[in-house]
Motif scaffolding. Structure first.
Motif, PDB file in Angstrom:
ATOM      1  N   GLN A  40     -29.183  28.498   0.835  1.00 51.25           N
ATOM      2  CA  GLN A  40     -28.379  29.704   0.615  1.00 51.25           C
ATOM      3  C   GLN A  40     -29.116  30.648  -0.333  1.00 51.25           C
ATOM      4  N   GLU A  41     -29.787  30.094  -1.350  1.00 55.58           N
ATOM      5  CA  GLU A  41     -30.525  30.918  -2.313  1.00 55.58           C
ATOM      6  C   GLU A  41     -31.697  31.630  -1.630  1.00 55.58           C
ATOM      7  N   GLU A  42     -32.434  30.896  -0.789  1.00 52.37           N
ATOM      8  CA  GLU A  42     -33.551  31.513  -0.053  1.00 52.37           C
ATOM      9  C   GLU A  42     -33.031  32.643   0.830  1.00 52.37           C
ATOM     10  N   LEU A  43     -31.977  32.351   1.572  1.00 53.61           N
ATOM     11  CA  LEU A  43     -31.417  33.356   2.481  1.00 53.61           C
ATOM     12  C   LEU A  43     -30.952  34.591   1.727  1.00 53.61           C
ATOM     13  N   ARG A  44     -30.318  34.408   0.579  1.00 57.68           N
ATOM     14  CA  ARG A  44     -29.852  35.543  -0.221  1.00 57.68           C
ATOM     15  C   ARG A  44     -31.046  36.401  -0.661  1.00 57.68           C
ATOM     16  N   GLU A  45     -32.086  35.736  -1.142  1.00 57.35           N
ATOM     17  CA  GLU A  45     -33.294  36.455  -1.599  1.00 57.35           C
ATOM     18  C   GLU A  45     -33.947  37.219  -0.451  1.00 57.35           C
ATOM     19  N   TRP A  46     -34.100  36.564   0.690  1.00 59.36           N
ATOM     20  CA  TRP A  46     -34.754  37.196   1.841  1.00 59.36           C
ATOM     21  C   TRP A  46     -33.924  38.347   2.389  1.00 59.36           C
ATOM     22  N   TYR A  47     -32.628  38.156   2.432  1.00 62.95           N
ATOM     23  CA  TYR A  47     -31.718  39.198   2.909  1.00 62.95           C
ATOM     24  C   TYR A  47     -31.843  40.445   2.036  1.00 62.95           C
ATOM     25  N   LYS A  48     -31.822  40.262   0.735  1.00 57.98           N
ATOM     26  CA  LYS A  48     -31.944  41.407  -0.191  1.00 57.98           C
ATOM     27  C   LYS A  48     -33.309  42.083  -0.051  1.00 57.98           C
ATOM     28  N   LYS A  49     -34.355  41.276   0.101  1.00 60.16           N
ATOM     29  CA  LYS A  49     -35.721  41.794   0.229  1.00 60.16           C
ATOM     30  C   LYS A  49     -35.921  42.548   1.550  1.00 60.16           C
ATOM     31  N   SER A  50     -35.202  42.126   2.597  1.00 58.43           N
ATOM     32  CA  SER A  50     -35.425  42.671   3.943  1.00 58.43           C
ATOM     33  C   SER A  50     -34.888  44.083   4.130  1.00 58.43           C
ATOM     34  N   GLY A  51     -33.791  44.404   3.445  1.00 61.36           N
ATOM     35  CA  GLY A  51     -33.138  45.690   3.683  1.00 61.36           C
ATOM     36  C   GLY A  51     -32.369  45.725   4.998  1.00 61.36           C
ATOM     37  N   LEU A  52     -32.279  44.601   5.680  1.00 60.97           N
ATOM     38  CA  LEU A  52     -31.587  44.515   6.967  1.00 60.97           C
ATOM     39  C   LEU A  52     -30.121  44.148   6.760  1.00 60.97           C
ATOM     40  N   PRO A  53     -29.268  44.481   7.723  1.00 62.75           N
ATOM     41  CA  PRO A  53     -27.886  43.995   7.652  1.00 62.75           C
ATOM     42  C   PRO A  53     -27.901  42.470   7.800  1.00 62.75           C
ATOM     43  N   LEU A  54     -26.992  41.792   7.143  1.00 62.61           N
ATOM     44  CA  LEU A  54     -26.959  40.330   7.175  1.00 62.61           C
ATOM     45  C   LEU A  54     -26.801  39.790   8.599  1.00 62.61           C
ATOM     46  N   LYS A  55     -26.119  40.529   9.463  1.00 64.43           N
ATOM     47  CA  LYS A  55     -25.926  40.100  10.860  1.00 64.43           C
ATOM     48  C   LYS A  55     -27.270  39.856  11.559  1.00 64.43           C
ATOM     49  N   LYS A  56     -28.326  40.573  11.132  1.00 72.90           N
ATOM     50  CA  LYS A  56     -29.652  40.414  11.746  1.00 72.90           C
ATOM     51  C   LYS A  56     -30.249  39.033  11.489  1.00 72.90           C
ATOM     52  N   PHE A  57     -29.686  38.287  10.543  1.00 74.71           N
ATOM     53  CA  PHE A  57     -30.192  36.957  10.231  1.00 74.71           C
ATOM     54  C   PHE A  57     -29.527  35.882  11.092  1.00 74.71           C
ATOM     55  N   PHE A  58     -28.521  36.261  11.862  1.00 74.13           N
ATOM     56  CA  PHE A  58     -27.830  35.303  12.725  1.00 74.13           C
ATOM     57  C   PHE A  58     -28.456  35.270  14.112  1.00 74.13           C
ATOM     58  N   ASN A  59     -28.608  34.071  14.640  1.00 73.73           N
ATOM     59  CA  ASN A  59     -29.102  33.878  15.999  1.00 73.73           C
ATOM     60  C   ASN A  59     -27.923  34.075  16.955  1.00 73.73           C
ATOM     61  N   THR A  60     -27.662  35.325  17.284  1.00 78.95           N
ATOM     62  CA  THR A  60     -26.468  35.677  18.065  1.00 78.95           C
ATOM     63  C   THR A  60     -26.512  35.164  19.506  1.00 78.95           C
ATOM     64  N   SER A  61     -27.687  34.760  19.979  1.00 82.68           N
ATOM     65  CA  SER A  61     -27.758  34.232  21.347  1.00 82.68           C
ATOM     66  C   SER A  61     -27.723  32.704  21.361  1.00 82.68           C
ATOM     67  N   GLY A  62     -27.617  32.096  20.190  1.00 80.01           N
ATOM     68  CA  GLY A  62     -27.614  30.629  20.108  1.00 80.01           C
ATOM     69  C   GLY A  62     -26.279  30.002  20.462  1.00 80.01           C
ATOM     70  N   ASN A  63     -26.340  28.737  20.880  1.00 81.89           N
ATOM     71  CA  ASN A  63     -25.129  28.012  21.287  1.00 81.89           C
ATOM     72  C   ASN A  63     -24.138  27.848  20.140  1.00 81.89           C
ATOM     73  N   ILE A  64     -24.632  27.519  18.948  1.00 82.89           N
ATOM     74  CA  ILE A  64     -23.735  27.279  17.813  1.00 82.89           C
ATOM     75  C   ILE A  64     -22.964  28.559  17.486  1.00 82.89           C
ATOM     76  N   TYR A  65     -23.669  29.690  17.494  1.00 82.69           N
ATOM     77  CA  TYR A  65     -23.044  30.990  17.216  1.00 82.69           C
ATOM     78  C   TYR A  65     -21.893  31.222  18.189  1.00 82.69           C
ATOM     79  N   LYS A  66     -22.155  30.944  19.456  1.00 84.59           N
ATOM     80  CA  LYS A  66     -21.141  31.163  20.497  1.00 84.59           C
ATOM     81  C   LYS A  66     -20.002  30.151  20.386  1.00 84.59           C
ATOM     82  N   GLU A  67     -20.352  28.863  20.163  1.00 85.87           N
ATOM     83  CA  GLU A  67     -19.329  27.818  20.061  1.00 85.87           C
ATOM     84  C   GLU A  67     -18.374  28.078  18.888  1.00 85.87           C
ATOM     85  N   MET A  68     -18.905  28.625  17.807  1.00 84.43           N
ATOM     86  CA  MET A  68     -18.097  28.882  16.614  1.00 84.43           C
ATOM     87  C   MET A  68     -17.382  30.235  16.665  1.00 84.43           C
ATOM     88  N   SER A  69     -17.568  30.981  17.758  1.00 78.97           N
ATOM     89  CA  SER A  69     -16.968  32.316  17.921  1.00 78.97           C
ATOM     90  C   SER A  69     -17.272  33.219  16.723  1.00 78.97           C
TER      91      SER A  69
END
Length: 118
Positions: A40-69
């Motif tokens: 979680q700490e790595e992800l927080r640091e990378w997210y802040k450094k990236s300037g991208l919306p957090l949604k861009k870090f999610f694998n939206t085409s992955g099975n888990i993403y879809k299964e969890m709605s």
């Protein structure tokens, strides 16, 4: 330039990205995202450094993403809840994920990679 590429060996996009890096003589350290998923700490640091919306870090085409709605759930979740969720399973994270000294990239978009790395 120090660069780490988090990827999944069976992912065709990751394979394509690593081939591109090799073909362009770009040195990198490979990290298996499924076995060594980001904290979680790595992800927080990378997210802040990236300037991208957090949604861009999610694998939206992955099975888990879809299964969890998650498409429906993420808008109601706080940033910290989303980061905590991402840290639970590397397969939820968009890949390849590139972490370098001056930038963070999610996914493989050749034009964007050329701009940042060449």
């Amino acid at each position: 330039m120090n660069m780490t590429v988090l990827c999944y060996k069976k992912c065709s996009t990751c394979q394509k990205a690593l081939k591109w890096l090799d073909a362009n003589g770009i040195k990198y350290e490979e990290r298996p995202i499924k076995e060594e998923h980001p904290s979680q700490e790595e992800l927080r640091e990378w997210y802040k450094k990236s300037g991208l919306p957090l949604k861009k870090f999610f694998n939206t085409s992955g099975n888990i993403y879809k299964e969890m709605s998650l498409k429906d759930k993420l808008p109601q979740m706080s940033e910290e809840e989303q980061l905590a969720l991402l840290a639970t399973d590397g397969m939820l994270v968009k890949r390849p994920l590139v972490i370098a000294d001056g930038f963070v990239l999610t996914g493989f978009k050749e034009a964007e990679w050329k701009e940042k790395m060449l």
